[in-house]
Write a protein that holds these residues in place. Structure first.
Motif, short mmCIF file in Angstrom:
data_model
loop_
_atom_site.label_atom_id
_atom_site.label_comp_id
_atom_site.label_asym_id
_atom_site.label_seq_id
_atom_site.Cartn_x
_atom_site.Cartn_y
_atom_site.Cartn_z
N TYR A 175 0.83 -1.21 0.00
CA TYR A 175 0.00 0.00 0.00
C TYR A 175 0.86 1.26 0.00
O TYR A 175 0.55 2.24 -0.67
CB TYR A 175 -0.91 0.02 1.23
CG TYR A 175 -2.09 -0.90 1.15
CD1 TYR A 175 -3.32 -0.46 0.70
CD2 TYR A 175 -1.99 -2.24 1.57
CE1 TYR A 175 -4.43 -1.31 0.65
CE2 TYR A 175 -3.08 -3.09 1.54
CZ TYR A 175 -4.29 -2.62 1.07
OH TYR A 175 -5.37 -3.47 1.02
N PHE A 192 -10.82 -3.21 4.64
CA PHE A 192 -10.57 -4.49 5.29
C PHE A 192 -11.81 -4.94 6.05
O PHE A 192 -12.21 -6.11 5.99
CB PHE A 192 -9.37 -4.38 6.23
CG PHE A 192 -8.95 -5.67 6.86
CD1 PHE A 192 -8.22 -6.60 6.14
CD2 PHE A 192 -9.30 -5.97 8.17
CE1 PHE A 192 -7.82 -7.80 6.72
CE2 PHE A 192 -8.91 -7.16 8.75
CZ PHE A 192 -8.18 -8.08 8.02
N HIS A 232 -14.40 -6.14 3.64
CA HIS A 232 -14.04 -7.48 3.15
C HIS A 232 -14.44 -8.54 4.17
O HIS A 232 -15.05 -9.55 3.81
CB HIS A 232 -12.54 -7.53 2.88
CG HIS A 232 -11.98 -8.92 2.77
ND1 HIS A 232 -12.16 -9.70 1.66
CD2 HIS A 232 -11.26 -9.67 3.65
CE1 HIS A 232 -11.58 -10.88 1.85
NE2 HIS A 232 -11.02 -10.88 3.04
N GLN A 235 -3.40 -0.57 6.53
CA GLN A 235 -3.31 0.43 5.47
C GLN A 235 -4.66 0.83 4.88
O GLN A 235 -4.78 1.94 4.35
CB GLN A 235 -2.41 -0.11 4.35
CG GLN A 235 -0.99 -0.43 4.77
CD GLN A 235 -0.19 0.81 5.12
OE1 GLN A 235 -0.56 1.91 4.75
NE2 GLN A 235 0.92 0.62 5.81
N ALA A 236 -5.64 -0.03 4.96
CA ALA A 236 -6.96 0.28 4.41
C ALA A 236 -8.02 -0.33 5.32
O ALA A 236 -8.76 -1.23 4.92
CB ALA A 236 -7.08 -0.26 2.99
N GLY A 266 -3.97 -5.01 4.68
CA GLY A 266 -5.19 -4.23 4.63
C GLY A 266 -5.69 -3.73 5.97
O GLY A 266 -6.23 -2.63 6.07
N SER A 267 -5.53 -4.52 7.03
CA SER A 267 -6.07 -4.11 8.32
C SER A 267 -5.45 -2.81 8.82
O SER A 267 -6.09 -2.05 9.56
CB SER A 267 -5.87 -5.22 9.36
OG SER A 267 -4.49 -5.49 9.53
N LEU A 280 -10.12 -4.11 -1.53
CA LEU A 280 -10.48 -5.39 -0.92
C LEU A 280 -11.96 -5.73 -1.11
O LEU A 280 -12.28 -6.88 -1.44
CB LEU A 280 -10.11 -5.40 0.56
CG LEU A 280 -8.79 -6.07 0.91
CD1 LEU A 280 -8.50 -5.94 2.39
CD2 LEU A 280 -8.80 -7.54 0.51
N ILE A 311 -2.49 -7.58 -0.47
CA ILE A 311 -3.55 -6.61 -0.23
C ILE A 311 -4.29 -6.96 1.06
O ILE A 311 -4.63 -6.08 1.86
CB ILE A 311 -4.52 -6.57 -1.42
CG1 ILE A 311 -3.80 -6.01 -2.66
CG2 ILE A 311 -5.75 -5.73 -1.12
CD1 ILE A 311 -4.61 -6.11 -3.94
N LEU A 312 -4.50 -8.24 1.29
CA LEU A 312 -5.20 -8.70 2.49
C LEU A 312 -4.32 -8.59 3.72
O LEU A 312 -4.77 -8.11 4.78
CB LEU A 312 -5.66 -10.14 2.29
CG LEU A 312 -6.52 -10.76 3.39
CD1 LEU A 312 -7.80 -9.97 3.57
CD2 LEU A 312 -6.82 -12.21 3.06
N ASP A 343 -9.22 1.86 -0.16
CA ASP A 343 -10.27 1.26 0.66
C ASP A 343 -11.28 0.48 -0.17
O ASP A 343 -12.03 -0.33 0.39
CB ASP A 343 -11.00 2.34 1.46
CG ASP A 343 -10.28 2.73 2.73
OD1 ASP A 343 -9.62 1.85 3.32
OD2 ASP A 343 -10.35 3.90 3.15
#
Length: 219
Positions: free
Chosen positions: A49, A141, A144, A136-137, A133-134, A83, A129-130, A80
Motif C-alpha cells: 500500500y 478491510f 471485506h 493500510q486500508a 489491509g487491516s 479489498l 492486499i489482504l 479502501d
C-alpha cells in the motif's frame, strides 16, 4: 482466343471494414475507472500500500494524473475499495465451485477451500492486499471481512437447516465461521506462497483439512 468476360471468374469482393461501435461517455468512464482499479491492485500487490502512489497508479493505467480525482475522492478512497471489490470476485468464484460440488456438506466445504486457492492463483496480489489491509486500508478491510463472514454465515445456516451441522447455537455457528475463514487464510499464507510468488499447494493440504472436518485426526 478472347476470353468471354461473362465466363471469367469474378474476383471475390473486398472484405468490408467492420467498425467497432463507439463507447458511450458512461462506458468510457467505467473503462477508465476499471483500468485505475486494476493498476492499483497490481501496484499494491507488487509494492504494498505504501508504494501505491497516485502517480504510479495513473501511469500504469495510462491515465492523466488529474483524471484520477474524477473517479476517486483520494488515494485512500481507492485503496479502501480494493479489498471489497476483490472480495466480491472471490465470493462469486467460490459460489460457483460450491454449486459444482457433490451434494455433501464436506464436499461443499472442500470446494470453498480449493476455490480460495484457485482464486489466489488467478489473483496473486490478494495476499499482500489482504495481509496489509487491516492497517493500510481499515475501512476496506472491515468491508471485506463483513462480506466473507456474511457469505460463510449463510453457507453454515444452509447446512444447519438441512441437518448437516452438529451444533445449533448461533454463537457457536458464528465462532465456527470465524475459525473456517481464519484457517483458509492461514493455510494460504503457509502453503500458497514462496518468496512472494504463488505456488499451487499440495493436494494433501485440502485432504488434511477434510480429515479435520470429518473428525479423523484424533483417536
Amino acid at each position: 482466343m478472347a476470353t468471354n468476360p461473362t465466363n471469367a471468374t469474378a474476383a471475390p469482393p473486398l472484405p468490408r471494414e467492420v467498425r467497432k461501435p463507439r463507447l458511450s461517455r458512461a462506458e468510457k468512464a467505467e473503462a477508465t475507472r476499471a483500468r485505475l482499479f486494476e493498476a492499483a491492485i497490481e501496484i499494491v500487490g507488487e509494492l504494498g500500500y505504501a508504494g501505491a502512489s497516485v502517480a504510479l497508479i495513473t501511469a500504469r493505467a495510462n491515465v492523466a494524473q488529474g483524471t484520477f480525482y474524477n473517479y476517486f475522492e483520494s488515494r485512500q478512497d481507492l485503496l479502501d475499495q480494493l479489498l471489497p471489490s476483490i472480495s466480491e470476485r472471490l465470493h462469486e468464484l467460490i459460489r460457483q465451485r460450491v454449486m459444482e460440488a457433490p451434494d455433501d456438506p464436506i464436499e461443499r466445504e472442500k470446494a470453498r477451500l480449493a476455490g480460495f486457492f484457485e482464486f489466489l492463483e488467478k489473483e496473486p496480489h490478494l495476499f499482500k492486499i489482504l495481509s496489509e489491509g487491516s492497517v493500510q486500508a481499515p475501512r476496506g478491510f472491515r468491508a471485506h471481512l463483513e462480506t466473507q463472514s456474511a457469505s460463510y454465515r449463510r453457507a453454515l445456516e444452509y447446512e444447519r437447516r438441512r441437518g448437516n451441522l452438529l451444533i445449533d447455537d448461533p454463537l457457536e455457528i458464528d465462532i465456527l465461521m470465524q475459525m473456517l475463514i481464519s484457517t483458509r487464510e492461514y493455510l494460504s499464507g503457509r502453503f500458497c506462497y514462496e518468496d512472494g510468488d504463488f505456488v499451487r499447494p499440495a493436494p494433501s493440504v485440502v485432504d488434511t483439512y477434510v480429515k479435520l472436518l470429518r473428525g479423523k485426526v484424533f483417536k
